[in-house]
Scaffold this active site. Structure first.
Site, PDB file in Angstrom:
ATOM      1  CG  ASP A 121      -2.090  -0.910   1.096  1.00 21.22           C
ATOM      2  OD1 ASP A 121      -2.290  -1.474   0.008  1.00 21.22           O
ATOM      3  OD2 ASP A 121      -2.825  -1.091   2.096  1.00 21.22           O
TER       4      ASP A 121
ATOM      5  CE  LYS B  35      -8.466  -1.167  -2.136  1.00 24.33           C
ATOM      6  NZ  LYS B  35      -9.185  -0.864  -3.381  1.00 24.33           N
TER       7      LYS B  35
ATOM      8  N   GLY C 292       0.182   0.739   9.416  1.00 27.47           N
ATOM      9  CA  GLY C 292      -0.527   0.630  10.682  1.00 27.47           C
ATOM     10  C   GLY C 292      -0.714  -0.817  11.066  1.00 27.47           C
ATOM     11  CG  ASP C 293      -2.959  -4.301  13.386  1.00 29.92           C
ATOM     12  OD1 ASP C 293      -2.019  -5.024  13.759  1.00 29.92           O
ATOM     13  OD2 ASP C 293      -4.106  -4.751  13.171  1.00 29.92           O
TER      14      ASP C 293
ATOM     15  CG  MET D 186      -9.668   6.500   6.611  1.00 27.13           C
ATOM     16  SD  MET D 186     -10.377   4.950   6.002  1.00 27.13           S
ATOM     17  CE  MET D 186     -11.089   4.300   7.523  1.00 27.13           C
TER      18      MET D 186
ATOM     19  N   GLY E  27       1.709  10.664  10.815  1.00 26.63           N
ATOM     20  CA  GLY E  27       2.082   9.804  11.933  1.00 26.63           C
ATOM     21  C   GLY E  27       2.281  10.531  13.239  1.00 26.63           C
TER      22      GLY E  27
END
Length: 297
Positions: A45, A66, A121-122, A198, A228
């Site tokens: 990603d 994405k 991230g996770d 988001m 971050g």
């Protein structure tokens, strides 16, 4: 790599390694680094680019990221690519034991390709992990999951924000701000601390609805943690809900600023994406230097 049709297929089942890489190079786990160092194929990603320096030289890198408002690889195509790659074999000699990750092989020099689906991230937190795992497993591929440091906690820590503070924030609620119409505003309004992912493109609407429908005081502290947690803006729900011009990502709450286009193509609050938004008293702690120095609440 070649397709498994020549009688040299290793006895081990095809496996996809779903690797979560945190939000920065220092947050990549040792397990994730070991798998990346032995990878043959990495489907990554856009937000996981920080982990690419850890990938074995010579591995095939396939971008499938994405990003909101940008061209994206269809989810079905990503799953199909991952499954096909995992079913292939490689004739690369297996790594030495010191590499920390040694896939099984039917004989020296022939083994399953080490295929990694790399996410930031996770992957289990708004990372479409369930959708991708389900599709790949249905295609006959096993999945090995390596969890990562979630952006929720990583960004907050980087900005000096403790998400729980005794007597002030006994817990926190995480929600996606992608579609505000799907959110339960009374429930979110009661959370000690609300963390939104988001949410930048809809941030003005979200702040307004938290006040009008969630019952939050307009003076409730809010912090936007970009990159971050290395970029910080701090204000209140009222500041955002008013619709005033958003500061540029490089500006702090004191310096103000006007909307600017960003590398993600957004303007206004969207220029901060990807960002973590913290709502609640603990947002007062946010600072761009990430100092944990205490704030009088």
């Amino acid at each position: 790599m070649e397709e498994e049709d020549d009688g040299t297929t290793p006895p081990t089942p095809p496996t996809l390694h779903l690797v979560s890489a945190g939000v920065s190079l220092p947050s990549v786990t040792l397990g994730a680094a070991a798998v990346l160092a032995d990878a043959d194929v990495v489907l990554y990603d856009d937000l996981a680019r920080h982990a690419l320096p850890l990938v074995r030289p010579g591995a095939t890198l396939i971008p499938v990221g994405k990003r909101g408002g940008a061209p994206s690889t269809p989810q079905a195509d990503i799953s199909a690519l991952a499954a096909a790659a995992a079913k292939a074999i490689t004739v690369r000699p297996p790594p030495p034991p010191s590499a920390g990750h040694a896939p099984s092989a039917s004989r020296v020099g022939v083994r399953r390709a080490v295929v990694v689906r790399l996410k930031a991230g996770d992957a289990g937190v708004y990372g479409r992990a369930a959708e991708e795992v389900g599709a790949v497993v249905a295609a006959g591929v096993a999945v090995s999951v390596l969890p990562g440091v979630c952006s929720v906690t990583a960004a907050a820590a980087a900005a000096g924000v403790p998400l729980t503070v005794k007597g002030i924030s006994d817990g926190f609620t995480v929600a996606s701000g992608h579609d505000p119409d799907r959110l339960d505003w009374p429930v979110l309004g009661r959370a000690d601390t609300l963390v939104l992912l988001m949410a930048t493109r809809e941030l003005v609407r979200i702040a307004d609805r938290l006040v009008r429908e969630g019952g939050r005081p307009a003076a409730t502290p809010l912090a936007v943690l970009g990159d971050g947690g290395t970029r910080v803006w701090r204000g209140t729900l009222a500041d955002v809900a008013s619709g005033k011009e958003a500061p540029t990502p490089a500006a702090t709450a004191k310096s103000g600023g006007s909307p600017s286009a960003s590398k993600n193509g957004g303007r206004g609050w969207a220029a901060w994406s990807p960002a973590v938004v913290v709502v609640g008293e603990v947002a007062r702690f946010a600072n761009e230097g990430g100092r944990w120095e205490g704030v009088s609440l």
